[in-house]
Design a protein around this motif. Structure first.
Motif, PDB file in Angstrom:
ATOM      1  N   ASP A   1      33.626  63.285  10.883  1.00 31.14           N
ATOM      2  CA  ASP A   1      32.785  62.413  11.705  1.00 31.14           C
ATOM      3  C   ASP A   1      32.786  62.888  13.154  1.00 31.14           C
ATOM      4  O   ASP A   1      31.746  62.983  13.804  1.00 31.14           O
TER       5      ASP A   1
ATOM      6  N   HIS B   1      27.569  66.676   7.613  1.00 22.52           N
ATOM      7  CA  HIS B   1      27.229  65.348   7.086  1.00 22.52           C
ATOM      8  C   HIS B   1      27.401  65.315   5.565  1.00 22.52           C
ATOM      9  O   HIS B   1      27.973  64.380   5.006  1.00 22.52           O
TER      10      HIS B   1
ATOM     11  N   ILE C   1      28.266  57.665  11.005  1.00 25.42           N
ATOM     12  CA  ILE C   1      27.824  59.056  10.882  1.00 25.42           C
ATOM     13  C   ILE C   1      26.398  59.113  10.347  1.00 25.42           C
ATOM     14  O   ILE C   1      25.595  59.914  10.802  1.00 25.42           O
TER      15      ILE C   1
ATOM     16  N   HIS D   1      30.873  66.114  13.473  1.00 27.19           N
ATOM     17  CA  HIS D   1      29.443  65.825  13.399  1.00 27.19           C
ATOM     18  C   HIS D   1      28.947  65.303  14.745  1.00 27.19           C
ATOM     19  O   HIS D   1      27.899  65.741  15.238  1.00 27.19           O
TER      20      HIS D   1
ATOM     21  N   TYR E   1      31.051  65.357   4.718  1.00 26.37           N
ATOM     22  CA  TYR E   1      31.626  64.025   4.931  1.00 26.37           C
ATOM     23  C   TYR E   1      31.483  63.175   3.669  1.00 26.37           C
ATOM     24  O   TYR E   1      32.424  62.524   3.228  1.00 26.37           O
TER      25      TYR E   1
END
Length: 150
Positions: free
Chosen positions: A41, A87, A120, A44, A90
């Motif tokens: 996160d 992403h 996120i 990102h 994640y």
């Protein structure tokens, strides 16, 4: 209109770079390690911030030096692609509370697990909206970056 940036009172980019190097040295030991969702996160968020910085430079430079602006635009696109991968990583990472790895269908559906995990996705969607206005699907799918090696 000036063709070069005026020196600022404080340039923080070198400090950000040093902070990332320091973070890696302290927090990412050698050997196998599963990256946490919190780390992904944060990475990102960093990439999205970097995308914004490149976006600002692309807009300003492209008006004065089109070739340089084009190269910055390509770099901005590649940063977005990196954010896309982070992403996706994640959503494929083990869940914090249970350690459970989401199945492929949940990852493909990108079903957010709720707050704070939703953060996120919200950040990613805000930037995706901007990226869709700035780039074409061909730009995002192009395997060639435009760089030529001699």
């Amino acid at each position: 209109m000036s063709r070069t940036a005026t020196p600022t009172a404080q340039d923080f980019v070198p400090f950000a770079t040093a902070a990332l190097d320091f973070h890696r040295t302290l927090n990412v030991p050698g050997g196998p390690l599963v990256t946490t969702r919190a780390e992904l996160d944060t990475l990102h968020a960093h990439l999205i911030s970097l995308h914004g910085l490149f976006d600002a430079h692309t807009a300003r430079t492209g008006q004065l030096v089109p070739i340089e602006g084009n190269q910055l635009r390509v770099a901005r696109t590649r940063i977005w692609q990196a954010a896309e991968h982070v992403h996706t990583a994640y959503h494929a990472a083990p869940r914090t509370e249970s350690g459970e790895i989401p199945d492929r269908e949940a990852c493909r559906a990108r079903v957010p697990e709720g707050a704070p995990e939703l953060t996120i996705c919200q950040r990613h969607q805000r930037t995706a909206h901007l990226v869709r206005r700035q780039t074409t699907p061909a730009d995002l799918q192009a395997p060639f970056t435009g760089l030529v090696r001699y």
